[in-house]
Design an enzyme around this catalytic site. Structure first.
Site, short mmCIF file in Angstrom:
data_model
loop_
_atom_site.label_atom_id
_atom_site.label_comp_id
_atom_site.label_asym_id
_atom_site.label_seq_id
_atom_site.Cartn_x
_atom_site.Cartn_y
_atom_site.Cartn_z
N HIS A 1 38.60 34.51 38.08
CA HIS A 1 39.44 34.39 36.88
C HIS A 1 40.49 35.48 36.87
O HIS A 1 40.22 36.62 37.25
CB HIS A 1 38.61 34.43 35.59
N HIS B 1 42.86 37.61 34.41
CA HIS B 1 43.08 38.00 33.01
C HIS B 1 44.58 38.19 32.77
O HIS B 1 45.26 38.85 33.58
CB HIS B 1 42.44 39.36 32.72
P1 5GP Z 1 35.12 39.80 33.73
O1 5GP Z 1 34.46 40.94 33.02
O2 5GP Z 1 34.15 39.00 34.55
O3 5GP Z 1 36.35 40.20 34.50
O4 5GP Z 1 35.69 38.85 32.58
C1 5GP Z 1 34.97 37.81 32.01
C2 5GP Z 1 35.72 37.40 30.75
O5 5GP Z 1 35.17 36.19 30.27
C3 5GP Z 1 35.61 38.44 29.63
O6 5GP Z 1 36.92 38.86 29.23
C4 5GP Z 1 34.89 37.68 28.52
O7 5GP Z 1 35.36 38.03 27.24
C5 5GP Z 1 35.17 36.23 28.86
N1 5GP Z 1 34.14 35.30 28.42
C6 5GP Z 1 32.79 35.46 28.57
N2 5GP Z 1 32.14 34.40 28.08
C7 5GP Z 1 33.09 33.54 27.61
C8 5GP Z 1 33.02 32.26 26.98
O8 5GP Z 1 31.95 31.68 26.75
N3 5GP Z 1 34.19 31.66 26.65
C9 5GP Z 1 35.40 32.26 26.89
N4 5GP Z 1 36.51 31.60 26.52
N5 5GP Z 1 35.51 33.48 27.47
C10 5GP Z 1 34.37 34.10 27.83
#
Ligand code: 5GP
Ligand code: ZN
Length: 135
Positions: A96, A98
Site C-alpha cells: 500500500h 500512503h
Molecule cells: P502500515 O502501517 O502497514 O504502513 O499501514 C496500514 C494502514 O492501514 C494504516 O494507516 C491503517 O490506519 C490502515 N488501516 C488498517 N486497517 C484498516 C481498515 O480496516 N480500513 C482502512 N480503510 N484502513 C485501515
C-alpha cells in the site's frame, strides 16, 4: 486469505473507495494521520513492491499519480510513503502507498527525523554498497 485489504477488495469489509482501476484501488485510511489520508493498493495480494508484476506496478503508480493531485489540493504538500516489509514498519502485509497531506503545523518532520542519527560510512563501505546495488 486473512488480509484486511483483501477483504476490502472483496467487499467483506466496507471502505470509502475513491477510485478503482483494472489492478488497483484507492480508499480513505480508516485511522487517518491527517484529513485526506488515502491508501492506494494493488487488487492482488502481494506483500512487497518487487513481488508485483510490472503491469500491476505501473497500474498502482499510475493510480498514485491520479490521486496525488486530488490529495495534494488539501494542504499543498503530501507525504508519499511505502513500508516495504515488516521491519520497515509495514503492519498490513499487502502493498500500500500512503498519501498523507502534510502541513508545517503537523507533528511530523523530514525523513531524517525518523532516525536518531545518519550513518558515517567509510569509503570502502560506500564502494561495497555501490557495487552491490549498481545495476
Ligand atoms: P502500515 O502501517 O502497514 O504502513 O499501514 C496500514 C494502514 O492501514 C494504516 O494507516 C491503517 O490506519 C490502515 N488501516 C488498517 N486497517 C484498516 C481498515 O480496516 N480500513 C482502512 N480503510 N484502513 C485501515
Ligand atoms: Zn491482501
Amino acid at each position: 486469505m486473512d488480509c484486511i485489504f483483501c477483504k476490502i477488495i472483496s467487499g467483506q469489509i466496507p471502505a470509502k473507495i475513491l477510485k478503482e482501476t483494472d489492478d488497483s484501488i484507492s480508499f480513505l485510511d480508516a485511522f487517518p494521520l491527517a484529513k485526506g489520508h488515502v491508501l492506494v493498493i494493488p487488487k492482488n495480494h502481494h506483500q512487497k513492491i518487487q513481488d508485483m508484476s510490472e503491469k500491476e506496478n505501473s497500474d498502482l503508480f499510475s493510480l498514485v499519480h491520479t490521486m496525488i493531485s486530488k490529495v495534494d489540493s488539501i494542504t499543498g504538500s503530501t507525504l508519499l510513503a511505502v513500508h516495504n516489509g515488516k521491519d520497515a514498519g509495514q503492519e498490513v502485509p499487502h502493498v500500500h502507498v500512503h498519501l498523507v497531506p502534510r502541513s508545517k503545523y503537523d507533528s511530523a518532520g523530514a525523513i531524517h527525523s525518523m532516525f536518531d542519527n545518519s550513518l558515517k560510512l567509510s569509503d570502502s563501505e560506500i564502494d561495497e554498497l555501490y557495487t552491490k546495488l549498481k545495476i
